[in-house]
Design a protein around this motif. Structure first.
Motif, PDB file in Angstrom:
ATOM      1  N   SER A  62      46.464  54.196  41.605  1.00  0.00           N
ATOM      2  CA  SER A  62      47.236  53.058  42.107  1.00  0.00           C
ATOM      3  C   SER A  62      46.627  52.495  43.382  1.00  0.00           C
ATOM      4  O   SER A  62      46.493  51.277  43.535  1.00  0.00           O
ATOM      5  CB  SER A  62      48.687  53.481  42.368  1.00  0.00           C
ATOM      6  N   PHE A  63      46.246  53.370  44.295  1.00  0.00           N
ATOM      7  CA  PHE A  63      45.680  52.904  45.562  1.00  0.00           C
ATOM      8  C   PHE A  63      44.307  52.279  45.337  1.00  0.00           C
ATOM      9  O   PHE A  63      43.932  51.323  46.027  1.00  0.00           O
ATOM     10  CB  PHE A  63      45.583  54.058  46.554  1.00  0.00           C
ATOM     11  N   GLY A  64      43.556  52.791  44.369  1.00  0.00           N
ATOM     12  CA  GLY A  64      42.264  52.187  44.065  1.00  0.00           C
ATOM     13  C   GLY A  64      42.395  50.772  43.546  1.00  0.00           C
ATOM     14  O   GLY A  64      41.649  49.874  43.943  1.00  0.00           O
ATOM     15  N   SER A  65      43.366  50.552  42.648  1.00  0.00           N
ATOM     16  CA  SER A  65      43.568  49.194  42.126  1.00  0.00           C
ATOM     17  C   SER A  65      44.077  48.253  43.211  1.00  0.00           C
ATOM     18  O   SER A  65      43.709  47.079  43.259  1.00  0.00           O
ATOM     19  CB  SER A  65      44.558  49.234  40.956  1.00  0.00           C
ATOM     20  N   LEU A  66      44.910  48.758  44.118  1.00  0.00           N
ATOM     21  CA  LEU A  66      45.417  47.935  45.217  1.00  0.00           C
ATOM     22  C   LEU A  66      44.286  47.476  46.124  1.00  0.00           C
ATOM     23  O   LEU A  66      44.167  46.288  46.453  1.00  0.00           O
ATOM     24  CB  LEU A  66      46.445  48.731  46.021  1.00  0.00           C
ATOM     25  N   MET A  67      43.426  48.396  46.524  1.00  0.00           N
ATOM     26  CA  MET A  67      42.319  48.030  47.406  1.00  0.00           C
ATOM     27  C   MET A  67      41.300  47.154  46.679  1.00  0.00           C
ATOM     28  O   MET A  67      40.654  46.301  47.298  1.00  0.00           O
ATOM     29  CB  MET A  67      41.631  49.293  47.927  1.00  0.00           C
TER      30      MET A  67
END
Length: 267
Positions: A62-67
């Motif tokens: 999730s954090f990878g897609s956000l960044m």
């Protein structure tokens, strides 16, 4: 003074005339260093627990897609749509508003009633579906539409991150909470790095040395001359008819400059 090993430190402390408290502080530092040297800065054994491993893995993605979104969208706004850095920042920051609103509602009302699993799943589905709408963003899309689109995924992110973190630490004992927190923060930073690296692909290809802009939009300039005996007005009309027959994409507009532009403004 620098020491190459612990034995040198002990010899120095036994011979040096320094305060007792300072000796204890230095020894305490090396005991802490020995602790991490034996176990590592990150206690990966915590990942053996399924209740901690699964939320970490989902948070990593999730954090990878956000960044990745934070990296791509400003690139598009500044390099393609012609926004300045300030305009790009003002267009993307409303996502934080969505996260703040959603985090408040999630922690106070939704999490106690729905639980972490269903809340996190709904938040990820909501965020993914609304992120897909950026596919239709063009260079002439109103910045207010983009700001609205940024708020909507922010609402889903707030519903995702809070239940994931709560679920990850639900069965962590107090003595392990510090190491678990370090590992959880590390995987989020690693996810951000992987997300940006996956989307920031570099490839060698031919590219223009200069991109012409008209106002704030990238433009391709095509010049023309009128044939003998053909008025400028007839030439402009003929070009407009040809553009309609070709069927230009919705994101492409045609504007006359120079003498033809002056002619149109005089009408």
């Amino acid at each position: 003074r620098f020491f190459t090993c612990r034995q040198e430190l002990e010899s120095f402390l036994s011979a040096a005339t320094i305060e007792r408290g300072s000796k204890d502080e230095v020894r305490g530092f090396f005991e802490l260093f020995d602790f991490y040297a034996e176990r590592g800065l990150l206690d990966l054994t915590l990942l053996k627990e399924r209740s901690f491993r699964i939320p970490n893995f989902v948070s990593f993605l999730s954090f990878g897609s956000l960044m990745g979104l934070f990296f791509l969208l400003p690139q598009f706004l500044q390099n393609v749509a012609g926004y300045t850095a300030l305009e790009s920042g003002l267009t993307t920051f409303p996502q934080a508003i969505g996260v703040i609103i959603s985090a408040r509602l999630t922690g106070t009302y939704l999490y106690p009633r729905i639980g972490p699993r269903r809340l996190a799943m709904f938040g990820m589905l909501w965020t993914g579906a609304l992120t897909m709408t950026f596919y239709w963003v063009q260079i002439d899309t109103s910045p207010w539409w983009i700001r609205g689109l940024m708020i909507a995924p922010g609402l889903g992110m707030g519903m995702t991150f809070i239940p994931l973190q709560a679920a990850a630490f639900a069965q962590i004992t107090p003595e392990k909470s510090g190491r678990a927190s370090a590992l959880y923060s590390a995987q989020r930073q690693a996810g951000a790095a992987v997300g940006v690296a996956a989307l920031a692909t570099i490839r060698e290809q031919m590219a223009p040395l200069q991109i012409t802009h008209v106002a704030q939009y990238p433009a391709a300039t095509v010049g023309f001359d009128t044939a003998p005996g053909v008025s400028l007005g007839r030439a402009v009309d003929a070009i407009r008819v040809a553009a309609q027959d070709i069927g230009l994409p919705k994101g492409v507009t045609m504007t006359f400059l120079g003498a033809a532009g002056a002619y149109e403004k005089s009408l």
